[in-house]
Design an enzyme around this catalytic site. Structure first.
Site, short mmCIF file in Angstrom:
data_model
loop_
_atom_site.label_atom_id
_atom_site.label_comp_id
_atom_site.label_asym_id
_atom_site.label_seq_id
_atom_site.Cartn_x
_atom_site.Cartn_y
_atom_site.Cartn_z
N CYS A 100 0.86 -1.18 0.00
CA CYS A 100 0.00 0.00 0.00
C CYS A 100 0.90 1.24 0.00
CB CYS A 100 -0.89 -0.02 1.23
SG CYS A 100 -1.98 1.41 1.35
N HIS A 142 -9.06 -3.94 -1.56
CA HIS A 142 -8.06 -3.12 -0.86
C HIS A 142 -8.40 -1.63 -0.97
CE1 HIS A 142 -3.72 -2.07 0.14
NE2 HIS A 142 -4.21 -0.93 -0.32
N GLU A 143 -8.67 -1.17 -2.20
CA GLU A 143 -8.94 0.26 -2.40
C GLU A 143 -10.23 0.69 -1.70
OE1 GLU A 143 -6.57 1.97 -3.29
OE2 GLU A 143 -5.39 0.42 -4.25
NI NI Z 1 -3.64 1.10 -0.17
#
Ligand code: NI
Length: 179
Positions: A100, A142-143
């Site tokens: 990330c 994830h986003e």
């Molecule tokens: Ni991220």
């Protein structure tokens, strides 16, 4: 104008729930997407969420032809996704490594649904609906977590599967780490 930088883990606003976008096809949204694209390009990432640049709105962008950060993954079409909703299409989750931009230099193994349907809108307000699996599904989960104030380490189940890219790279991707 200088490209914005990415907020890092520990910044309180990264842990907040972001608000729905209420107006499409407007300068505010277009400008936000330009900023997100600039930062994503500068950082060489595969996806980024608006809260990562300090804007707590439900907007993510993602997609790549090929990625230095995820060298073994197949391309994902470039997508602007506003007010996304995710429906899991599998019960079980699969674990794989993630990074990330807000957690620089690290990778961790995270369980995610293997297959999902996601819906949302592009910046013009046109509806998007896709059924995807594997890395595409992982990336969207994830986003979208960023929009609920969740960073991937919070999703991890085994902190032993957490470490520095510089140490893990060759094991994960089979090529020497280039930084
Ligand atoms: Ni991220």
């Amino acid at each position: 104008m200088a490209v914005l930088s990415v907020l890092k883990m520990g910044t309180p606003s990264l842990s907040e729930r972001s608000l729905e976008v209420t107006e499409f096809a407007c300068a505010k949204l277009y400008d936000l997407i330009i900023d997100l694209k600039d930062v994503l390009k500068k950082e060489g990432g595969v996806g980024i969420a608006a809260p990562q640049i300090g804007v707590n709105l439900r907007v993510v962008i993602f997609g790549f032809e090929s990625s230095v950060r995820y060298p073994n993954e197949k391309p994902v079409p470039f997508t602007v996704l506003v007010n996304p909703l995710i429906t899991p299409l599998t019960e079980e989750k699969v674990e794989d490594w993630e990074g990330c931009l807000s957690v620089p230099g690290l990778r961790g193994k995270v369980p995610r649904y293997q297959k999902i349907r996601y819906t949302g809108f592009n910046e013009e307000g046109e509806r998007i609906e896709r059924t995807v699996d594997n890395f595409h599904a992982r990336m969207v989960q994830h986003e979208c977590d960023h929009l609920d104030g969740v960073l991937y380490p919070e999703r991890m189940t085994n902190m032993r599967d957490f470490g520095f890219e510089s140490v893990l790279w060759e094991k994960l991707y089979g090529t020497p780490y280039k930084g």
